[in-house]
Scaffold this active site. Structure first.
Site, PDB file in Angstrom:
ATOM      1  N   ASP A   1      55.495  16.878  48.521  1.00  0.00           N
ATOM      2  CA  ASP A   1      54.407  16.102  47.959  1.00  0.00           C
ATOM      3  C   ASP A   1      53.340  15.836  49.012  1.00  0.00           C
ATOM      4  OD1 ASP A   1      53.109  13.845  46.270  1.00  0.00           O
ATOM      5  OD2 ASP A   1      54.806  14.464  45.034  1.00  0.00           O
TER       6      ASP A   1
ATOM      7  N   HIS B   1      50.858   9.219  46.765  1.00  0.00           N
ATOM      8  CA  HIS B   1      51.541   9.889  45.656  1.00  0.00           C
ATOM      9  C   HIS B   1      53.010  10.166  45.989  1.00  0.00           C
ATOM     10  CE1 HIS B   1      52.472  13.268  42.885  1.00  0.00           C
ATOM     11  NE2 HIS B   1      51.594  12.687  42.085  1.00  0.00           N
TER      12      HIS B   1
ATOM     13  N   SER C   1      54.216  13.228  37.059  1.00  0.00           N
ATOM     14  CA  SER C   1      54.592  13.120  38.470  1.00  0.00           C
ATOM     15  C   SER C   1      55.716  12.122  38.668  1.00  0.00           C
ATOM     16  CB  SER C   1      53.394  12.661  39.311  1.00  0.00           C
ATOM     17  OG  SER C   1      52.592  13.738  39.714  1.00  0.00           O
TER      18      SER C   1
ATOM     19  N   ASN D   1      49.939  17.216  33.042  1.00  0.00           N
ATOM     20  CA  ASN D   1      49.330  16.132  32.273  1.00  0.00           C
ATOM     21  C   ASN D   1      48.192  16.553  31.353  1.00  0.00           C
ATOM     22  OD1 ASN D   1      51.049  14.487  33.742  1.00  0.00           O
ATOM     23  ND2 ASN D   1      49.503  13.977  35.270  1.00  0.00           N
TER      24      ASN D   1
END
Length: 401
Positions: free
Chosen positions: A79, A115, A275, A210
């Site tokens: 990530d 994130h 996520s 998404n």
């Protein structure tokens, strides 16, 4: 989602309504920053959220953790890095096996976006006073791999490098909360890296993306690659979140709306996206790997899918095999399955329910019940007449005297 071109396909972080911007203060390690998702701003460090998030309220944690809390299992988070200065992650992150592919130095604990720190918290945040938030596998270990920075520097190529590093450094589960719509052939570097992980018995979990508001099915990668457990997002009603990408590749869904998690430097923020659905499932996978170290990666994946809460008998392109049920996955685990199987609907058994015969008139049982009612009623009326007659005769005799 941003379409990707070129051999080094850019991977988009599957959070919120768009890829997150790089945090302010990016010039200094672990600098304080701000990122915006939709209409919500998250500044870190942030204030702790004291209550228990909705996605955890529906999980009986004592029952979930009756056998294991994930100890001994390493989950690689590929990530934006994982900041281990957050109190709930300090003891969870293993920087010795981490990697930074953005600055080409460091151990993966420099998260300027926030994130990856959120993703890691959903998996393995330790319990702490003053908050009801905790990771699903709070004794698992996080391997931090900084492979993206929210500025399109996360590519299919360095993702492949990250996956191979995670496998070689002993990860039992890999979480990838990123995606690209660029089709990837089975001989691409990313596809080959995923296959390497699958062959090495690693459970690979990836977010589905998404861009599903239109309801159209489309593949995203690496989620749609063979052997990967693709995770869509569900809401508080156990229905598909409107943004969650649909497709035949979706394996399961998990909470992805108003998700609370850890942020760099301390505290919590709320965010949306597949996520954060993916690490929810990765946490369950870590618990299963800890409880059943002899189970193969496909058996862990099948268990998660088989025990999901279903709205249909089988697979659905919107929610996969259903919404993940962590407790059921960890308790209805008598034997491993090689793959999920559809429900059979009504099953005959020794206690089979026999349908009532259809009749146009009165059934024999109804006739017996009717006669019995009439008999009781008639008897009651006879007693009433006798009593009434006796009283009338007595009164007549008194008047004659």
């Amino acid at each position: 989602m941003l379409a990707s071109t070129g051999a080094a396909a850019a991977l988009v972080l599957a959070a919120g309504s768009a890829a997150p911007d790089a945090a302010a203060g990016a010039g200094s390690p672990n600098g304080a920053g701000t990122r915006t998702t939709g209409n919500e701003q998250c500044t870190f460090p942030a204030k702790p959220i004291r209550g228990t998030p909705w996605a955890l309220q529906r999980v009986l944690l004592d029952q979930l953790w009756q056998d294991t809390r994930g100890r001994g299992v390493t989950v690689a988070v590929i990530d934006t890095g994982v900041d281990d200065s957050n109190d709930q992650l300090r003891d969870a992150v293993d920087p010795d096996h981490g990697l930074d592919l953005i600055e080409k130095k460091g151990d993966g604990t420099n998260d300027l976006v926030g994130h990856g720190t959120k993703v890691a918290g959903i998996i393995a945040a330790r319990e702490a006073e003053g908050t009801g938030f905790v990771g699903l596998a709070p004794e698992a270990t996080i391997m931090p791999i900084r492979q993206n920075d929210g500025q399109r520097n996360g590519t299919a190529s360095n993702m492949a490098t990250a996956i191979r590093h995670a496998v070689d450094e002993g990860a039992g589960v890999i979480n990838i909360s990123q995606d690209t719509t660029k089709p990837l052939r089975n001989d691409s570097v990313l596809a080959q890296a995923v296959q390497y992980a699958v062959q090495k018995d690693v459970v690979v979990v990836a977010s589905a993306g998404n861009d599903g508001a239109d309801g159209k099915a489309r593949n995203t990668y690496p989620a749609a690659l063979p052997g990967v457990l693709a995770v869509g997002a569900s809401d508080r009603n156990n229905e598909r979140a409107t943004f969650s990408q649909a497709g035949e590749f979706v394996g399961v869904t998990a909470p992805g709306v108003d998700m609370v998690s850890t942020v760099p430097l301390g505290g919590h923020c709320v965010d949306n996206g597949t996520s954060f659905s993916a690490p929810y499932v990765a946490g369950v996978a870590a618990l299963l790997r800890a409880k059943h170290p002899d189970w193969k990666n496909n058996e862990v994946i099948a268990q998660i899918q088989q025990t999901a809460q279903r709205t249909a008998l089988g697979h659905d392109r919107f929610v996969g095999w259903g919404v993940v049920d962590p407790v059921k996955a960890l308790t209805e685990d008598d034997r491993p399955l090689p793959e999920p199987v559809p429900d059979t609907g009504l099953v005959k058994s020794s206690h089979e329910v026999v349908p009532r015969p259809l009749t146009l008139g009165e059934t024999p049982q109804e006739r017996k019940e009717r006669i019995a009612v009439y008999t009781v009623a008639a008897g009651g009326a006879g007693v009433a007449l006798l009593v009434g007659g006796s009283v009338a005769l007595r009164d007549w005799r008194r008047r004659k005297q």
